[in-house]
Scaffold this active site. Structure first.
Site, PDB file in Angstrom:
ATOM      1  N   ASP A  93      -0.703  -7.431   1.168  1.00  0.00           N
ATOM      2  CA  ASP A  93      -0.061  -6.113   1.313  1.00  0.00           C
ATOM      3  C   ASP A  93       1.453  -6.298   1.481  1.00  0.00           C
ATOM      4  O   ASP A  93       1.995  -6.181   2.581  1.00  0.00           O
ATOM      5  CB  ASP A  93      -0.671  -5.402   2.532  1.00  0.00           C
ATOM      6  CG  ASP A  93      -0.285  -3.936   2.582  1.00  0.00           C
ATOM      7  OD1 ASP A  93       0.297  -3.444   1.604  1.00  0.00           O
ATOM      8  OD2 ASP A  93      -0.559  -3.289   3.615  1.00  0.00           O
ATOM      9  N   GLY A 112       3.127   6.044   9.151  1.00  0.00           N
ATOM     10  CA  GLY A 112       4.569   6.261   8.983  1.00  0.00           C
ATOM     11  C   GLY A 112       5.362   5.005   9.309  1.00  0.00           C
ATOM     12  O   GLY A 112       6.499   4.850   8.878  1.00  0.00           O
ATOM     13  N   SER A 159       4.119   2.015   8.516  1.00  0.00           N
ATOM     14  CA  SER A 159       3.694   1.055   7.488  1.00  0.00           C
ATOM     15  C   SER A 159       4.883   0.540   6.691  1.00  0.00           C
ATOM     16  O   SER A 159       5.768   1.308   6.332  1.00  0.00           O
ATOM     17  CB  SER A 159       2.750   1.735   6.505  1.00  0.00           C
ATOM     18  OG  SER A 159       1.464   1.687   6.994  1.00  0.00           O
ATOM     19  N   GLY A 160       4.849  -0.737   6.382  1.00  0.00           N
ATOM     20  CA  GLY A 160       5.916  -1.344   5.589  1.00  0.00           C
ATOM     21  C   GLY A 160       7.086  -1.776   6.435  1.00  0.00           C
ATOM     22  O   GLY A 160       7.928  -2.555   5.994  1.00  0.00           O
ATOM     23  N   HIS A 209       0.819  -1.221   0.000  1.00  0.00           N
ATOM     24  CA  HIS A 209       0.000   0.000   0.000  1.00  0.00           C
ATOM     25  C   HIS A 209       0.854   1.273   0.000  1.00  0.00           C
ATOM     26  O   HIS A 209       0.346   2.350  -0.289  1.00  0.00           O
ATOM     27  CB  HIS A 209      -1.025  -0.018   1.150  1.00  0.00           C
ATOM     28  CG  HIS A 209      -0.486   0.330   2.496  1.00  0.00           C
ATOM     29  ND1 HIS A 209      -0.169  -0.596   3.440  1.00  0.00           N
ATOM     30  CD2 HIS A 209      -0.227   1.523   3.058  1.00  0.00           C
ATOM     31  CE1 HIS A 209       0.272   0.009   4.530  1.00  0.00           C
ATOM     32  NE2 HIS A 209       0.243   1.302   4.320  1.00  0.00           N
TER      33      HIS A 209
END
Ligand code: 4AZ
Length: 837
Positions: free
Chosen positions: A691, A785, A787-788, A643
């Site tokens: 994701d 922030g 995320s990932g 995402h």
């Protein structure tokens, strides 16, 4: 003035001396003495004047002088400003604000017979037809609201068309001031053309007459294009090739090499009217670069129109595949940078498929046969239909369709973008998934209608069909999953996702350690590295060769052992010791850790990390600012969340940089540019399923930067996390839902993994590829922030750190009973290796 007086004093001194030396020239001497005398008098007077200003009058004179000077300076200043502004306007603003905007368009002219001469742009017939069409287009736009901006139209191609008449491809150029740019949207320019035809439409027909030209209103498509596309097509004719397939089925070879005369080339393909084009790509040797450097873009038109992209090919291809157009034209736009790049393939004219079939199934449960997507094994074009009329031998039998990686779900408010299905008058949408499914139709003669519904080409599908007993879809000993699969009843509540959607693991009580009972031990307890039964019977024969299953570890030589977490535990378990190969990962060096100052509780309950504590943590910056986190997998691959890259600009690797070996923002040991972003092909932007994304670095980080940069270990698919694993989420994301400032030091928070069923109590249905973690109070969590970034878990006993999750989503941040949701990494092990190794 003083200087002048001193100079004159001096001069007069010299002259005095010369007076004595040269008495003969007395006249001259006298005259010089007179001037000098006068000057000296004047100077004395002036000095006196300055030394003794005389009151108000002198002050006034002084002020007037100042005023004159100020006026003079102001005038000079204004003149200078005017000159600079004029120069700026002429050279920059004027040019900037009046820019050429280019459009590519197409429409069908009905009632005009195509003649072969139209293929030659130099032919008299082409020129005369093109002039006529150009006149019409010019008329339309000169009479419109954008008349003053319209510059010219260029007719590029006249081709025969499957619907009859002539298909016209054309360019338009508008010169648009900056303020008027919003009026130049694709829809607006298209609407002007459509509106002019609309008024002349005859009843029930879509063909209207424009100055005698019969234009099919349904065929009009107008798109804005890049200037480079226009110049390549119109002026770069040395690299525009036209190929024709005049006989159905005859293959026309296409070979393109990077030394072929330029990096940008267009190949226009046209097939006999009434046919479609099948392009087969046999090989494509390029640098994988996300379409930045090398790419092949296939258009369903003869001009590079954004709305008509069939396929973008930006990765090398070694096994052939094919793409089908929706009409008898196709455009290939090659971009290949210098090097040994090449494309090999061919195209052919194929008949439009009439895809209707009557199918009789056999008695259950035999698989009777296969159905295929239209044009199989070619990719599906944006338009196609197929109807299968089934008949089963008995009215008690229905039809079961068994798909390998495709699922049908009832249509909801969202559109269908991977296939539209009508089954017994109910509409379903198809989508691609990473597992098998079975779709059952409870009727003995159902009609199944399929329509292509994507904007581009998509993967083909196939399904095998069989009859099934409507009153009992699965046999006595089996359980019916929501995916339609039948799994053995004994597999219900075994802690494993046998149904592929976890529907066999709902409403299960907590697994009990039924040691020594007559039922086999719950698979979660078998060879998980912990003694669950007091006699140790759950941890015996764990490294003996066994049949491979979801709960066993697969050694490199393809035999399996029951020990679940055999990988990188510093004990060779496989006979070939492959479980301990590639294990430079997940072990931060014992560096001097920064102490935690009191009161530094941050990031939804996090605290400052120490230097080198999470050497796989990466800060991903989009156009220079923190946007997401990621983890180091190897010297040139990172892993993150899909995402983070799901919108147009976000998917362009040129906007991203990866900051590695960093504790405090701005102090990265290595900043890398991104070469390529691989987003999972099944990523679903609505549900956040799949994701996951991989990022390839342009340049590997140097080994000398280890141990501050180090990969995290990847869990094998059998990897299980028990209560004795410690899991931490890390990142530079916000410290609370409403926080305005990001922390500069990397934050860490310890979280607990939740069971899937507990997580479903918070969020309802979540996919098996998701994993929840947090604390019941919500006080420790990931946020925007983060995320990932990684959810890292350490193997018990101070073992290595494994990447168990990737920060994906959640309802807000730090809310009670709403844990963070992570991508479950061990579901993607083979997908990851297929890209990075
Ligand atoms: C986000 O927007 C985000 N609390 C990440 C994680 C969580 C929520 C939002 C989990 O990137």
């Amino acid at each position: 003035m003083d200087t002048q007086c001193e100079e004159n004093n001096q001069t007069s001194g010299d002259v005095d001396a010369s007076q004595q030396d040269a008495a003969s020239i007395a006249d001259v001497s006298v005259e010089v003495a007179t001037v000098d005398h006068t000057l000296r008098k004047l100077c004395r007077k002036l000095r006196k004047t300055r030394r003794k200003p005389k009151g108000l009058k002198r002050l006034l004179a002084y002020l007037v002088n100042i005023l004159h000077l100020a006026i003079f300076v102001a005038v000079v200043f204004v003149v200078l400003v005017v000159i600079i502004w004029l120069l700026l306007w002429i050279f920059i603003i004027h040019r900037e604000s009046n820019t050429a905007t280019y459009f590519a368009g197409m429409f069908r002219v009905a009632h005009v017979e195509f003649i072969p001469e139209y293929r030659q742009a130099e032919s008299h017939e082409f020129v005369s037809m093109a002039n006529k069409i150009q006149h019409v287009v010019t008329n339309v736009y000169r009479m419109s609201s954008v008349a003053r901006l319209y510059k010219q139209a260029v007719i590029s191609d006249l081709s025969n068309n499957n619907k009859g008449g002539v298909l016209v491809h054309f360019w338009m150029v508008f010169v648009v001031p900056r303020l008027k740019r919003p009026a130049m949207c694709d829809e607006c320019i298209g609407a002007i053309f459509r509106d002019s035809i609309h008024t002349s439409l005859k009843n029930r027909s879509s063909v209207g007459y424009l100055l005698g030209l019969a234009v099919d209103i349904d065929s009009i498509l107008i798109n804005s294009v890049q200037r480079s596309d226009f110049t390549l097509s119109v002026t770069g004719s040395q690299c525009v090739d036209k190929l024709y397939a005049n006989l159905p089925g005859a293959r026309v070879p296409i070979n393109v090499f990077s030394s072929w005369g330029g990096v940008n080339c267009l190949v226009k393909l046209t097939a006999v009217p009434g046919s479609l084009i099948r392009l087969t790509v046999t090989s494509f040797h390029i640098e994988p670069s996300d379409c930045v450097n090398d790419a092949l873009i296939v258009y369903d038109a003869l001009l590079p129109m954004r709305g008509r992209i069939l396929h973008r090919l930006c990765e090398p291809v070694s096994s052939s595949f094919s793409i089908v157009s929706t009409s008898n034209v196709m455009l290939l736009s090659f971009r290949m940078t210098n090097g040994n790049k090449s494309f090999r393939g061919h195209f052919e004219a194929i008949a439009e498929e009439i895809c209707v079939s009557q199918i009789e199934t056999h008695l259950e449960p035999d698989i009777t046969g296969q159905i295929y997507s239209p044009f199989y094994p070619s990719m599906l074009p944006p338009q196609c239909t197929c109807t299968w009329k089934f008949k089963t031998p008995k009215s008690t039998l229905g039809v079961a369709l068994h798909f390998q990686n495709y699922v049908l779900k009832p249509k909801d408010i969202k559109g269908c973008d991977s296939g539209w299905w009508k089954v017994n008058e109910i509409i379903f949408c198809g989508s691609y998934v990473g597992h098998r499914t079975v779709f059952r139709i409870a009727g003995h003669s159902p009609e199944v209608e399929f329509r292509c519904s994507s904007r581009n080409s998509v993967q083909p599908f196939q399904a095998s069909y069989s009859s099934y007993n409507i009153s009992q879809p699965c046999s006595e000993s089996h359980f019916l999953c929501n995916t339609g699969l039948c799994v053995e009843k004994s597999r219900r509540c075994d802690g494993l996702d046998d149904c592929q959607d976890e529907s066999d693991e709902v409403l299960c009580s907590r697994p009990t350690k039924n040691c020594g009972g007559n039922r086999p031990l719950h698979p979660l307890f078998v060879c998980n590295g912990e003694t669950d039964c007091h006699d140790g019977s759950d941890e015996v024969n764990c490294t003996q060769e066994t049949t491979c299953s979801a709960i066993s570890y697969r050694c490199r030589s393809d035999y399996c052992i029951l020990k679940k977490n055999a990988k990188c535990d510093d004990v060779p378990d496989c006979l070939d010791q492959s479980d301990e190969a590639d294990c430079v990962c997940g072990r931060p060096s014992p560096l001097k850790r920064m102490g935690l100052p009191p009161g530094t509780q941050r990031i939804v309950g996090g605290v400052n990390s120490g230097e080198g504590e999470w050497p796989w943590q990466v800060s991903l910056h989009f156009t220079g600012s923190l946007y997401c986190g990621a983890s180091v997998l190897s010297s040139d691959w990172l892993i993150s969340a899909a995402h983070c890259f799901s919108k147009e600009r976000l998917s362009d690797p040129r906007f991203w940089s990866a900051h590695l070996g960093m504790l405090t923002q701005g102090s990265a040991k290595y900043v890398a540019e991104i070469q390529r972003i691989v987003v999972h092909e099944y990523y679903n932007a609505y549900t956040f399923d799949y994701d996951i994304a991989l990022l390839q670095l342009k340049r590997s980080w140097p080994p000398s930067l280890s141990p501050l940069i180090q990969p995290v270990c990847l869990p094998p698919s059998s990897h299980t996390v028990t209560e004795s694993h410690r899991c931490w989420v890390t990142g530079w994301g916000y410290r609370s839902e409403n926080d305005k400032a990001l922390p500069s030091v990397l934050q860490k928070a310890e979280v607990s993994l939740m069971s899937q069923s507990d997580c479903k109590k918070s969020y309802g249905p979540i996919s098996p590829r998701m994993l929840c973690a947090g604390v019941p109070s919500g006080e420790r969590d990931a946020c925007r922030g983060d995320s990932g970034g990684p959810l890292s878990c350490q193997a018990p006993g101070g073992g290595r750190w494994f990447l168990i999750g990737i920060v994906s989503w959640g309802a807000g941040c730090g809310r009670p009973n709403l844990p963070g949701v992570y991508t479950r990494v061990n579901k993607f092990t083979s997908w990851i290796y297929s890209h990075i190794s």
